[in-house]
Design an enzyme around this catalytic site. Structure first.
Site, mmCIF file in Angstrom:
data_model
loop_
_atom_site.group_PDB
_atom_site.id
_atom_site.type_symbol
_atom_site.label_atom_id
_atom_site.label_comp_id
_atom_site.label_asym_id
_atom_site.label_seq_id
_atom_site.Cartn_x
_atom_site.Cartn_y
_atom_site.Cartn_z
ATOM 1 N N SER A 1 -95.157 10.802 -2.596
ATOM 2 C CA SER A 1 -93.995 10.207 -1.918
ATOM 3 C C SER A 1 -93.649 11.021 -0.681
ATOM 4 C CB SER A 1 -92.792 10.168 -2.865
ATOM 5 O OG SER A 1 -92.419 11.464 -3.260
ATOM 6 N N ASN B 1 -86.793 15.981 -11.678
ATOM 7 C CA ASN B 1 -86.068 14.746 -12.045
ATOM 8 C C ASN B 1 -84.590 14.799 -11.678
ATOM 9 O OD1 ASN B 1 -88.522 14.084 -13.024
ATOM 10 N ND2 ASN B 1 -87.974 14.165 -15.203
ATOM 11 N N THR C 1 -65.020 -27.462 9.170
ATOM 12 C CA THR C 1 -65.466 -27.436 7.775
ATOM 13 C C THR C 1 -66.638 -28.401 7.751
ATOM 14 O OG1 THR C 1 -64.047 -29.265 7.075
ATOM 15 C CG2 THR C 1 -63.097 -27.068 6.914
ATOM 16 N N HIS C 2 -67.645 -28.101 6.985
ATOM 17 C CA HIS C 2 -68.896 -28.883 6.986
ATOM 18 C C HIS C 2 -69.510 -28.948 8.389
ATOM 19 C CE1 HIS C 2 -67.520 -30.374 3.030
ATOM 20 N NE2 HIS C 2 -66.338 -30.445 3.620
ATOM 21 N N SER D 1 -87.773 -16.370 27.321
ATOM 22 C CA SER D 1 -88.966 -17.007 26.770
ATOM 23 C C SER D 1 -90.143 -16.597 27.643
ATOM 24 C CB SER D 1 -88.785 -18.522 26.795
ATOM 25 O OG SER D 1 -90.043 -19.146 26.844
ATOM 26 N N LYS E 1 -84.640 -19.997 29.681
ATOM 27 C CA LYS E 1 -84.170 -19.651 28.341
ATOM 28 C C LYS E 1 -83.462 -18.297 28.260
ATOM 29 C CE LYS E 1 -85.974 -21.524 24.785
ATOM 30 N NZ LYS E 1 -85.281 -21.989 23.647
ATOM 31 N N ASN F 1 -82.476 -16.538 24.893
ATOM 32 C CA ASN F 1 -82.501 -16.724 23.437
ATOM 33 C C ASN F 1 -81.704 -15.636 22.706
ATOM 34 O OD1 ASN F 1 -84.169 -18.970 23.637
ATOM 35 N ND2 ASN F 1 -86.024 -17.692 23.644
ATOM 36 N N GLU G 1 -80.580 -13.416 15.753
ATOM 37 C CA GLU G 1 -81.520 -14.013 14.799
ATOM 38 C C GLU G 1 -82.144 -12.925 13.927
ATOM 39 O OE1 GLU G 1 -83.192 -17.932 17.112
ATOM 40 O OE2 GLU G 1 -83.862 -15.997 17.810
ATOM 41 N N TYR H 1 -86.599 9.633 -16.927
ATOM 42 C CA TYR H 1 -87.259 9.415 -15.641
ATOM 43 C C TYR H 1 -88.608 8.734 -15.819
ATOM 44 C CZ TYR H 1 -89.562 10.261 -11.204
ATOM 45 O OH TYR H 1 -90.238 10.086 -10.021
ATOM 46 N N GLN I 1 -89.717 6.394 -8.096
ATOM 47 C CA GLN I 1 -90.077 6.923 -6.784
ATOM 48 C C GLN I 1 -90.095 5.809 -5.727
ATOM 49 O OE1 GLN I 1 -93.102 10.060 -6.399
ATOM 50 N NE2 GLN I 1 -94.404 8.534 -5.437
ATOM 51 N N LYS J 1 -87.086 4.639 -3.169
ATOM 52 C CA LYS J 1 -86.536 5.395 -2.042
ATOM 53 C C LYS J 1 -86.684 4.647 -0.721
ATOM 54 C CE LYS J 1 -88.606 9.183 -3.382
ATOM 55 N NZ LYS J 1 -89.110 10.572 -3.508
#
Ligand code: ARG
Length: 485
Positions: free
Chosen positions: A20, A104, A149-150, A271, A277, A279, A284, A311, A316, A319
């Site tokens: 690790s 541990n 709403t909606h 773009s 564009k 964007n 996003e 343990y 491991q 992490k």
């Protein structure tokens, strides 16, 4: 490295598989500081001599500037640091550092120290973001916007109300993480591999030196549990879903169809083919990276759910899920705060859209209620008004007397009362009349802004108290180390 019982060494492929060491770069410093506290405690309790402690502590101090070599052959940072301490201070002293502890309790100590720092960073970033929402809302207490709403226009509102709603959402994220901290900031050190130790250590002393509020008492629990990790990542997952929803609002509002806001150039991408564009890629990505954090939570819960107590090396793996959760959420908060502070708000367009869509229908119905008409009847009258306005392609305010008469047919309501109400009702009057506690009318904005400002200030104080407590414990430990070395 410590394969005393085992006949052969690991092949390179297997070592790479079990190691690790790459993930551990994030906890190397915590491991060193934790080892220093442990060493001081061993000295305080006469388990090692002053000379041993001196040598171990100065080796550890030197290692603070070390760039750890991931090709060292060590399985993890704990092994690597210990082997370097032994190399620097000799087996006679360095070989005593790992007395009465285990990897541990050590790894989970490091993880708790890392998460508590990350929580503090995230909490501060949250307060900055909440503050930016509240400060921008001050400028928009008169900016009219349709609420949906909606995703269909529902009621007129104020842009400040939207911003304050998001400030409240993020305040709950703050409070959740602030509370989670209390469960994280407990020391597992000294729990040993699983059942404690026969050596007369003082777990409370190391906990205090490292700025913990207490200890995870039961040694089996201290070494096995990762519920605190799941809790942390769950809290951040909720936070990220909240940021993702804000991102979605901003993405929709910055389309040319809506044109409610314009994102600053630094938070948009062009773009490669379409020159016009702009964007909203950054927002996003907040939506996209939220999925990664939810994935991290799933990975952690799935790792833990079938694991026997004590343990297991599976632990491991979690992490990297923690590191990615912290990194993404901190960046997302820094970015969203700047987006909020720099975006242009198209007040004219918001108002135009609000006024063009008969959003006063409910206000007309409510005014009739105040004339003693049952709400169900007023709802029907207002509904007919909207329908007539829609059919004749004009706003309710431009309906003819004949049309208004139609709306009250079959009721006992006088059409003149309806006409009067229509001529006295506008989006602005609607927002003036809306005075219920927490509503989006003009009056409530000021009160909510000053209330939220006060809250932010008191949370800032609590944060600095919390951070100072850790800082002063660690400074104290550093002083002890300096005096001994
Ligand atoms: N590298 C391990 C981890 O990250 C440290 C603990 C290893 N303990 C053990 N008994 N193998 O979880």
């Amino acid at each position: 490295m410590y394969r005393s019982r085992l006949g052969t060494d690991l092949s390179n492929i297997t070592l790479d598989y079990v190691s690790s060491i790459d993930d551990d770069s994030q906890i190397a410093l915590y491991d060193i500081i934790g080892s220093q506290a442990h060493t001081v405690m061993l000295l305080e309790n006469k388990i090692i001599t002053k000379n041993d402690a001196k040598k171990i502590l100065s080796s550890l101090e030197n290692l603070k500037n070390e760039k750890f070599d991931s090709s060292s052959g060590a399985e993890d940072i704990h092994e690597l640091i210990e082997s370097l301490v032994i190399k620097k201070s000799g087996m006679a002293s360095g070989g005593k550092m790992h007395t009465a502890r285990s990897r541990n309790d050590q790894v989970v100590l490091d993880v708790r120290m890392k998460i508590r720092d990350d929580i503090n960073i995230i909490c501060n970033c949250l307060l900055d973001t909440i503050e930016s929402l509240v400060s921008v809302s001050k400028n928009h207490q008169k900016t009219i916007i349709p609420f949906y709403t909606h995703l269909q226009q529902a009621q007129a509102g104020l842009f400040s109300h939207y911003l304050l709603a998001q400030a409240d959402v993020l305040s709950r994220d703050f409070q959740r993480l602030f509370d989670t901290f209390e469960r994280i900031n407990q020391s597992p050190l000294g729990a040993g591999p699983v059942g404690g130790t026969s050596i007369t250590i003082d777990r409370h002393s190391t906990a205090k030196m490292l700025g913990f509020d207490g200890v995870v008492e039961n040694s089996l629990d201290a070494t096995s549990t990762r519920d605190f990790v799941a809790e942390y990542v769950a809290m951040v997952s909720i936070l990220m879903t909240n940021l993702s929803r804000i991102s979605e609002d901003f993405i929709i509002w910055s389309t040319s169809e809506f044109s409610f806001i314009e994102l600053s150039d630094e938070f948009t991408s062009p773009s490669s083919v379409m020159p016009q564009k702009k964007n909203p890629d950054i927002l996003e990505l907040t939506r996209g990276k939220t999925a990664e954090i939810i994935g991290n939570l799933t990975a952690i819960l799935t790792t833990v759910k079938g694991l026997a107590s004590g343990y297991g090396r599976d632990l491991q793996q979690i992490k990297s899920s923690i590191w990615s959760t912290s990194k993404i959420s901190i960046s997302a908060l820094l970015i969203i705060k700047s987006i909020i502070l720099t975006m242009k708000v198209n007040e004219k367009q918001m108002k135009k859209v609000t006024e063009s869509s008969n959003l006063i229908a409910l206000d007309i119905a409510e005014k009739l209620v105040q004339e003693g008409v049952p709400f169900r009847v007023t709802h029907k009258i207002a509904g007919v008004l909207v329908q007539l306005a829609h059919n004749s392609k004009k706003p309710i305010s431009k309906l003819s007397t004949i049309e208004i008469k139609k709306s009250v047919e079959g009721t006992k309501v006088d059409s003149k009362v309806v006409s009067k109400i229509i001529s006295n009702t506008s989006v602005v009057s609607s927002l003036k009349d809306r005075k219920s506690f927490g509503s989006s009318g003009y009056d409530e904005q000021k009160r909510m802004i000053s209330d939220r400002t006060e809250k932010i200030n008191s949370w800032r104080l609590e944060m600095s108290e919390r951070e100072n407590k850790i800082k002063s414990s660690l400074n104290e430990l550093q002083k002890i180390v300096n005096d001994l070395t």
